[in-house]
Design an enzyme around this catalytic site. Structure first.
Site, PDB file in Angstrom:
ATOM      1  N   GLU A  71      49.308 -28.129   5.169  1.00 20.64           N
ATOM      2  CA  GLU A  71      50.489 -28.723   5.814  1.00 20.64           C
ATOM      3  C   GLU A  71      51.405 -29.289   4.736  1.00 20.64           C
ATOM      4  O   GLU A  71      50.937 -29.914   3.784  1.00 20.64           O
ATOM      5  CB  GLU A  71      50.075 -29.854   6.762  1.00 20.64           C
ATOM      6  CG  GLU A  71      51.294 -30.520   7.416  1.00 20.64           C
ATOM      7  CD  GLU A  71      50.955 -31.782   8.195  1.00 20.64           C
ATOM      8  OE1 GLU A  71      50.486 -31.646   9.339  1.00 20.64           O
ATOM      9  OE2 GLU A  71      51.167 -32.886   7.668  1.00 20.64           O
ATOM     10  N   GLY A 124      55.298 -36.166  19.598  1.00 22.59           N
ATOM     11  CA  GLY A 124      55.914 -37.048  18.595  1.00 22.59           C
ATOM     12  C   GLY A 124      55.583 -38.493  18.921  1.00 22.59           C
ATOM     13  O   GLY A 124      55.196 -38.821  20.047  1.00 22.59           O
TER      14      GLY A 124
END
Ligand code: FAD
Length: 296
Positions: free
Chosen positions: A25, A116
């Site tokens: 990532e 989120g």
């Protein structure tokens, strides 16, 4: 892999089932002026032949503005399959549709669909369209033929009332069409093994990629654990207490700890691990070097 082959790759098809592999990532920069630095990070990481690279969306210190450009670049320039993160908190269908259209125009087929974090400002309210990641997943499914991943939390999500509630949320993601899940970082593998057993006990058998974060800086650890609610096991806390004030020693110990975690996961039958690189290719490189015989 060449560009054409690589752009067709769906993450669900490149999750390793038979031999140890890693994916990475990264996060995009805050300002466009720094994009070249981030591209260098992506290029350096690509040289380690990860099975894919994921690019965060407004997390880890970066913005959401450059996620898709970077994802496209990884596929087209570095010939590595890529996964774009997308969050929906505070967004509505119109905005998400525009994001999906942009992804399609850039040839992006893989999305990690997330809610989120809820912004800290007290006047925040959810949009009428999305409260949770499963709603985003359903919307993405309606709009195109994407491969969809979701997040999961072996230690439980900080907002979850119970482990049971967390598992129910995961079930919703799977029902909404998640093809795979990636875990929040954890520092105690037993927590992951218990979580996986609990999922399997409920018949949830989709690929789950353990997310491992090498902690090489004592300052970041307190912030990260506070945000994610990830507890530090005593063994790791002892490392931070002993080496936290010595950057060189902390880096070496953090790399060794992450390497050990990864080896234990591989030894226990996991074949694919997602490494949170924090945009530090030299750290990922040191881990890969430690695993050279295992990844060969
Ligand atoms: P959800 O699945 O919506 O879960 C949030 C909470 O709501 C959980 O407590 C869950 O149990 C509960 N819940 C879920 N569905 C329901 C429902 N239908 N009814 C009631 N409760 C429900 N953040 C970023 O901003 N950008 C990133 O790029 C990013 N990448 C990430 C990558 C990974 C692998 C992980 C693990 C996290 C990432 N995050 C990122 C952080 C993530 O956005 C936060 O953890 C967020 O708080 C939850 O996102 P989610 O998609 O799991 O949300």
């Amino acid at each position: 892999m060449n560009e054409t082959t690589c752009s067709q790759v769906l993450i669900k098809d490149c999750i390793s089932k038979d031999r140890p592999r890693l994916s990475f990532e990264i996060f995009p920069p805050k300002e466009w002026a720094k994009i070249e630095d981030t591209k260098k990070v992506a290029k350096a990481l690509s040289c380690y032949a990860p099975s894919f690279i994921s690019v965060t969306y407004g997390a880890g210190g970066g913005t959401s503005d450059y996620t898709f450009a970077l994802t496209q670049q990884i596929v087209e320039k570095y010939h590595v399959p890529a996964l774009a993160h997308l969050t929906c908190v505070g967004s509505d269908k119109e905005k998400v549709e525009a994001a999906l259209n942009e992804m399609q125009s850039r040839g992006i087929k893989n999305i990690l669909a997330l809610r989120g974090d809820i912004p800290a400002n007290s006047d925040f309210s959810f949009s009428k369209d999305f409260r949770h990641a499963d709603e985003l997943m359903r919307f993405i499914k309606e709009k195109g033929d994407f491969c969809i991943g979701g997040a999961c939390y072996p230690e439980g999500h900080p907002e979850s009332a119970s482990t049971e509630a967390d598992i129910e949320s995961l079930k919703r993601k799977i029902d909404a069409g998640a093809d795979f899940l990636t875990t929040q970082m954890f520092f105690d593998n037993n927590i992951f093994y218990t979580f996986r057993m609990r999922m399997l006990g409920k018949g949830m058998d989709i690929p789950v990629l353990p997310g491992i974060m090498p902690i090489v800086n004592a300052k970041s650890i307190k912030r990260i654990c506070a945000v994610n609610g990830t507890p530090l096991p005593p063994r790791f806390k002892a490392i931070v207490d002993r080496f936290g004030d010595d950057p060189k020693a902390m880096k070496q110990a953090g790399i060794a700890y992450a390497t050990e975690q990864i080896i234990d996961l591989f030894a226990n039958g996991v074949n694919h691990i997602h490494l949170y690189t924090m945009n530090r290719p030299e750290v990922a490189g040191a881990i890969i070097n430690n695993l050279s015989g295992i990844l060969a």
